[in-house]
Design a protein around this motif. Structure first.
Motif, PDB file in Angstrom:
ATOM      1  N   ARG A   1      10.070 -44.678  -2.161  1.00  0.00           N
ATOM      2  CA  ARG A   1       9.773 -45.820  -1.297  1.00  0.00           C
ATOM      3  C   ARG A   1      10.674 -45.811  -0.056  1.00  0.00           C
ATOM      4  O   ARG A   1      11.785 -45.280  -0.094  1.00  0.00           O
ATOM      5  CB  ARG A   1       9.976 -47.126  -2.077  1.00  0.00           C
TER       6      ARG A   1
ATOM      7  N   ARG B   1      11.724 -54.752  -6.289  1.00  0.00           N
ATOM      8  CA  ARG B   1      10.298 -55.019  -6.547  1.00  0.00           C
ATOM      9  C   ARG B   1       9.752 -53.989  -7.538  1.00  0.00           C
ATOM     10  O   ARG B   1      10.335 -52.933  -7.738  1.00  0.00           O
ATOM     11  CB  ARG B   1       9.496 -54.951  -5.241  1.00  0.00           C
ATOM     12  N   SER B   2       8.591 -54.315  -8.114  1.00  0.00           N
ATOM     13  CA  SER B   2       7.933 -53.391  -9.042  1.00  0.00           C
ATOM     14  C   SER B   2       7.732 -52.031  -8.378  1.00  0.00           C
ATOM     15  O   SER B   2       7.520 -51.965  -7.156  1.00  0.00           O
ATOM     16  CB  SER B   2       6.576 -53.957  -9.478  1.00  0.00           C
TER      17      SER B   2
ATOM     18  N   CYS C   1      14.095 -56.191  -1.699  1.00  0.00           N
ATOM     19  CA  CYS C   1      13.224 -55.038  -1.438  1.00  0.00           C
ATOM     20  C   CYS C   1      13.355 -53.960  -2.509  1.00  0.00           C
ATOM     21  O   CYS C   1      12.348 -53.383  -2.941  1.00  0.00           O
ATOM     22  CB  CYS C   1      13.541 -54.442  -0.065  1.00  0.00           C
TER      23      CYS C   1
ATOM     24  N   HIS D   1       5.408 -50.049  -7.917  1.00  0.00           N
ATOM     25  CA  HIS D   1       4.204 -49.783  -7.117  1.00  0.00           C
ATOM     26  C   HIS D   1       4.199 -50.564  -5.799  1.00  0.00           C
ATOM     27  O   HIS D   1       3.269 -50.425  -5.010  1.00  0.00           O
ATOM     28  CB  HIS D   1       2.945 -50.141  -7.920  1.00  0.00           C
ATOM     29  N   VAL D   2       5.243 -51.358  -5.559  1.00  0.00           N
ATOM     30  CA  VAL D   2       5.315 -52.194  -4.354  1.00  0.00           C
ATOM     31  C   VAL D   2       6.305 -51.587  -3.366  1.00  0.00           C
ATOM     32  O   VAL D   2       7.449 -51.285  -3.721  1.00  0.00           O
ATOM     33  CB  VAL D   2       5.763 -53.632  -4.701  1.00  0.00           C
ATOM     34  N   ASN D   3       5.870 -51.381  -2.125  1.00  0.00           N
ATOM     35  CA  ASN D   3       6.760 -50.916  -1.062  1.00  0.00           C
ATOM     36  C   ASN D   3       6.813 -51.972   0.044  1.00  0.00           C
ATOM     37  O   ASN D   3       5.794 -52.269   0.673  1.00  0.00           O
ATOM     38  CB  ASN D   3       6.271 -49.595  -0.475  1.00  0.00           C
TER      39      ASN D   3
END
Length: 257
Positions: free
Chosen positions: A181, A231-232, A228, A234-236
């Protein structure tokens, strides 16, 4: 939410300001910290304080990010237990002067370009391949509102932060297809040593920058960075622009006098 416990986090410019605030918030979460900065004495004091307070492991690096050979050596010679960096915080950066471009100081230009752009590139180049090969990681670049809006006298500094914005976007595109990420955190006015450095230690002039304003603190920015990176997977969070309520743009500031 991702746990940061035992994650290895490398922070450049860790001896003051946003870097120190990040070190503290990550230490509180039980991360393993690699703290890099030029000022070894201040770095060691910070490392000793955090290690004692939070009972965590810390590896200190005296490092000038402008020196590519030194960056290569620092990353390639990390002890095995510290070599798998999970999160890179490219925080080292500075501004010098507010001269008009045609009256600018060459040394100021070199220092800003070498630190804000090339230093960030060097760390990214030497750390990210490991993230890709291990299938995970996160790069956080500290940009600025100056990378979005140019202001009088900001010419070269604004140019370097516009470069950070473009580099962050380009890196995210280059890493498409990997789980790595990339985030750019771009603050407005933050009361740190920033203005003191810009004005070469002229504290009186530096203090006027924040006069009548409630600026962001280093802790405010570190809090956003923490959000930032937790987050999970899969989240960017691509980009965050944050400013104090007293600031509406790079130049529009409400001052209560």
């Amino acid at each position: 939410m991702i746990s940061l416990k035992n994650q290895i986090i490398l922070i450049t410019g860790a001896s003051s300001g946003i870097g120190t605030a990040c070190a503290r918030i990550f230490a509180h979460e039980g991360a393993k910290l690699i703290l890099a900065a030029r000022r070894l004495e201040r770095l060691q004091q910070l490392a000793d304080t955090l290690a004692k307070e939070f009972n965590i492991e810390i590896h200190s690096l005296q490092l000038d990010v402008r020196d590519r050979i030194a960056v290569e050596s620092a990353i390639s010679t990390l002890p095995a237990a510290w070599s798998n960096i999970d999160i890179l915080i490219n925080n080292a950066g500075l501004s010098r002067g507010l001269d008009k471009l045609h009256e600018g100081d060459f040394q100021n230009w070199e220092e800003m370009i070498d630190t804000n752009i090339k230093g960030l590139l060097y760390l990214t180049r030497y750390v990210v391949p490991g993230m890709v090969s291990r299938g995970g990681g996160h790069v956080v670049n500290i940009g600025s509102i100056a990378g979005h809006q140019t202001y009088p006298g900001g010419n070269v500094y604004c140019g370097t932060k516009a470069a950070v914005k473009a580099i962050s976007e380009g890196l995210k595109q280059d890493l498409l297809g990997t789980p790595v990420r990339v985030t750019s955190v771009d603050p407005g006015m933050v009361e740190t040593e920033f203005s003191d450095v810009r004005f070469h230690g002229d504290t009186e002039r530096a203090n006027k920058v924040y006069q009548g304003v409630t600026p962001l603190t280093a802790d405010d920015v570190a809090d956003v960075i923490f959000f930032c990176v937790t987050r999970s997977p899969h989240v960017n969070i691509n980009e965050v622009i944050l400013m104090p309520v007293d600031q509406a743009s790079a130049t529009l500031v409400n001052r209560r006098t």
